[in-house]
Design an enzyme around this catalytic site. Structure first.
Site, mmCIF file in Angstrom:
data_model
loop_
_atom_site.group_PDB
_atom_site.id
_atom_site.type_symbol
_atom_site.label_atom_id
_atom_site.label_comp_id
_atom_site.label_asym_id
_atom_site.label_seq_id
_atom_site.Cartn_x
_atom_site.Cartn_y
_atom_site.Cartn_z
ATOM 1 N N ASP A 297 -28.867 -26.855 -27.739
ATOM 2 C CA ASP A 297 -29.288 -25.456 -27.900
ATOM 3 C C ASP A 297 -28.157 -24.595 -28.442
ATOM 4 O O ASP A 297 -28.384 -23.661 -29.209
ATOM 5 C CB ASP A 297 -29.753 -24.894 -26.551
ATOM 6 C CG ASP A 297 -31.078 -25.499 -26.121
ATOM 7 O OD1 ASP A 297 -31.921 -25.747 -26.995
ATOM 8 O OD2 ASP A 297 -31.258 -25.727 -24.916
ATOM 9 N N ASP B 271 -21.877 -5.669 -12.010
ATOM 10 C CA ASP B 271 -21.095 -6.433 -12.998
ATOM 11 C C ASP B 271 -21.659 -6.309 -14.413
ATOM 12 O O ASP B 271 -20.936 -6.476 -15.383
ATOM 13 C CB ASP B 271 -21.060 -7.915 -12.619
ATOM 14 C CG ASP B 271 -20.125 -8.171 -11.443
ATOM 15 O OD1 ASP B 271 -19.527 -7.196 -10.948
ATOM 16 O OD2 ASP B 271 -20.002 -9.335 -11.033
ATOM 17 N N THR C 66 -35.029 -19.016 -20.153
ATOM 18 C CA THR C 66 -34.662 -20.276 -19.495
ATOM 19 C C THR C 66 -33.146 -20.520 -19.544
ATOM 20 O O THR C 66 -32.678 -21.548 -19.066
ATOM 21 C CB THR C 66 -35.386 -21.456 -20.191
ATOM 22 O OG1 THR C 66 -35.250 -21.293 -21.610
ATOM 23 C CG2 THR C 66 -36.857 -21.494 -19.823
ATOM 24 N N TYR D 34 -29.283 -18.120 -19.542
ATOM 25 C CA TYR D 34 -28.472 -17.359 -18.568
ATOM 26 C C TYR D 34 -29.394 -16.572 -17.613
ATOM 27 O O TYR D 34 -29.142 -16.470 -16.407
ATOM 28 C CB TYR D 34 -27.554 -16.407 -19.348
ATOM 29 C CG TYR D 34 -26.356 -15.891 -18.603
ATOM 30 C CD1 TYR D 34 -26.157 -16.144 -17.264
ATOM 31 C CD2 TYR D 34 -25.395 -15.126 -19.279
ATOM 32 C CE1 TYR D 34 -25.038 -15.654 -16.604
ATOM 33 C CE2 TYR D 34 -24.280 -14.639 -18.624
ATOM 34 C CZ TYR D 34 -24.113 -14.903 -17.284
ATOM 35 O OH TYR D 34 -23.005 -14.415 -16.640
ATOM 36 N N ALA E 290 -25.094 -8.809 -10.173
ATOM 37 C CA ALA E 290 -24.409 -8.310 -8.974
ATOM 38 C C ALA E 290 -24.559 -6.791 -8.831
ATOM 39 O O ALA E 290 -23.556 -6.058 -8.797
ATOM 40 C CB ALA E 290 -22.923 -8.721 -9.002
HETATM 41 P P1 NAP Z 1 -22.606 -22.899 -23.233
HETATM 42 O O1 NAP Z 1 -22.055 -22.071 -22.126
HETATM 43 O O2 NAP Z 1 -21.756 -23.986 -23.826
HETATM 44 O O3 NAP Z 1 -24.004 -23.575 -22.814
HETATM 45 C C1 NAP Z 1 -24.875 -22.989 -21.992
HETATM 46 C C2 NAP Z 1 -26.054 -23.918 -21.630
HETATM 47 O O4 NAP Z 1 -27.233 -23.151 -21.888
HETATM 48 C C3 NAP Z 1 -26.185 -25.228 -22.447
HETATM 49 O O5 NAP Z 1 -26.569 -26.273 -21.562
HETATM 50 C C4 NAP Z 1 -27.301 -24.917 -23.424
HETATM 51 O O6 NAP Z 1 -28.072 -26.065 -23.795
HETATM 52 C C5 NAP Z 1 -28.164 -23.993 -22.577
HETATM 53 N N1 NAP Z 1 -29.073 -23.102 -23.315
HETATM 54 C C6 NAP Z 1 -28.834 -22.313 -24.381
HETATM 55 N N2 NAP Z 1 -29.947 -21.642 -24.738
HETATM 56 C C7 NAP Z 1 -30.917 -22.035 -23.873
HETATM 57 C C8 NAP Z 1 -32.287 -21.703 -23.713
HETATM 58 N N3 NAP Z 1 -32.898 -20.810 -24.503
HETATM 59 N N4 NAP Z 1 -32.980 -22.267 -22.682
HETATM 60 C C9 NAP Z 1 -32.377 -23.142 -21.852
HETATM 61 N N5 NAP Z 1 -31.083 -23.496 -21.959
HETATM 62 C C10 NAP Z 1 -30.368 -22.942 -22.956
HETATM 63 O O7 NAP Z 1 -22.994 -21.867 -24.396
HETATM 64 P P2 NAP Z 1 -23.776 -22.102 -25.732
HETATM 65 O O8 NAP Z 1 -24.167 -23.560 -25.832
HETATM 66 O O9 NAP Z 1 -23.019 -21.478 -26.850
HETATM 67 O O10 NAP Z 1 -25.089 -21.229 -25.466
HETATM 68 C C11 NAP Z 1 -25.015 -19.823 -25.335
HETATM 69 C C12 NAP Z 1 -25.940 -19.473 -24.212
HETATM 70 O O11 NAP Z 1 -25.387 -19.931 -23.000
HETATM 71 C C13 NAP Z 1 -26.108 -17.986 -23.999
HETATM 72 O O12 NAP Z 1 -27.100 -17.454 -24.848
HETATM 73 C C14 NAP Z 1 -26.494 -17.918 -22.522
HETATM 74 O O13 NAP Z 1 -27.886 -17.833 -22.335
HETATM 75 C C15 NAP Z 1 -26.020 -19.251 -21.955
HETATM 76 N N6 NAP Z 1 -25.110 -19.026 -20.837
HETATM 77 C C16 NAP Z 1 -25.522 -19.394 -19.599
HETATM 78 C C17 NAP Z 1 -24.749 -19.137 -18.508
HETATM 79 C C18 NAP Z 1 -25.252 -19.518 -17.158
HETATM 80 O O14 NAP Z 1 -26.349 -20.096 -17.081
HETATM 81 N N7 NAP Z 1 -24.542 -19.204 -16.094
HETATM 82 C C19 NAP Z 1 -23.511 -18.508 -18.647
HETATM 83 C C20 NAP Z 1 -23.094 -18.150 -19.921
HETATM 84 C C21 NAP Z 1 -23.914 -18.412 -21.029
HETATM 85 P P3 NAP Z 1 -27.470 -27.339 -24.612
HETATM 86 O O15 NAP Z 1 -26.773 -28.162 -23.583
HETATM 87 O O16 NAP Z 1 -28.660 -28.034 -25.183
HETATM 88 O O17 NAP Z 1 -26.552 -26.782 -25.657
#
Ligand code: NAP
Length: 267
Positions: free
Chosen positions: A50, A152, A163, A165, A187
């Protein structure tokens, strides 16, 4: 079949191998493989997870042509097929046996004392501080003042991003057929000193969220994060987050069902 295809892949060995195999198979089937990305491509193939998908969407400035994802990453929510399904993909594509899932995006417009900037997110827009201090934001919805948020940050997610963050923050999973934005507090402080909503709120596509920072000692500095990319702003006068008219067109095959995918990835 003289359709023009551009393949974007990340640097992993599996992605590189998959790209090589796919190129060969598409070539044998009479497709035109483009050496460089152009808006004239009929299809964009994105090989990775993703994260790679999001990277491609931003790098090519939200392409309008259909996009198919091949999952070589971890989760692969946007990605429709696995590397073992290349022949099936070519068969279904050639036969026209696919549908297009239109994903909506979110737009953020930041007005500072030196001008206005805009960013678009497919997953979300996140507003947060650039230090460990809490932030204070005056929030309005559709032009009416609602609350002074303290905490925060705020995450404003699209249905496609629900699905990601958003889900980790306790937000709801939203079917991408719904046209809405989900605002989730990070938070939030809810004490006699500060009052903030503690749950997500849902906004229809025609209402925007207005945000005026209220942190003079911090020069109204905020980080605006869109799909993981951070931009820092200071002396912010106003931020507007709204539904964007930009869409991403994902190719899905006959048996695609959003909720089956949710179950397979989360349960
Ligand atoms: P990353 O921090 O390396 O990966 C974040 C995870 O989110 C990866 O496992 C990615 O899937 C998954 N993901 C991304 N878009 C998704 C979606 N629409 N539905 C379900 N899972 C999804 O960052 P990145 O790969 O550059 O992706 C950026 C995204 O990370 C941001 O848009 C944000 O939503 C997410 N994020 C999540 C958190 C958290 O959950 N605590 C924190 C920071 C950012 P893959 O393994 O297939 O790449």
């Amino acid at each position: 079949m003289n359709k023009k295809i551009y393949i974007y892949a990340n640097d992993s060995e599996t992605s590189k191998r998959t790209k090589k195999q796919l190129k060969q198979k598409l070539d044998n089937s009479g497709f035109v493989l483009l050496p460089k990305y152009t808006e004239k491509a009929d299809l964009l193939v994105c090989i990775g997870g993703d994260g790679t998908f999001l990277e491609a969407i931003h790098k090519f400035d939200f392409p309008t042509m259909p996009i198919i994802g091949i999952n070589t990453g971890h989760l692969g929510f946007f990605q429709e097929i696995m590397p073992s399904m290349l022949d099936d993909f070519i068969f279904y594509y050639t036969q026209g046996r696919y549908s297009i899932q239109q994903l909506s995006t979110v737009k953020v417009r930041i007005t500072t004392d030196i001008g206005t900037a805009e960013h678009v997110g497919l997953n979300e827009v996140l507003l947060k501080g650039n230090s460990t201090y809490s932030i204070h934001l005056n929030i309005s919805i559709g032009g009416s003042f609602i609350e002074r948020f303290s905490g925060d940050g705020l995450l404003i997610a699209t249905p496609a991003g629900s699905t990601a963050y958003n889900y980790s923050l306790g937000g709801s999973i939203v079917d991408p057929r719904l046209k809405l934005l989900q605002v989730t507090p990070i938070a939030p402080m809810n004490t006699t000193a500060y009052r903030s909503f503690t749950s997500s709120i849902l906004l229809p596509s025609d209402l925007s969220l207005g945000v005026v920072p209220d942190m003079n000692e911090e020069k109204n500095k905020l980080c605006v994060v869109y799909d993981g990319t951070t931009a820092e702003y200071e002396n912010i006068k106003e931020i507007e987050v709204s539904f964007s008219d930009i869409h991403v067109n994902l190719m899905r095959f006959e048996n695609y069902d959003f909720w089956t995918k949710v179950k397979s990835k989360f349960l």
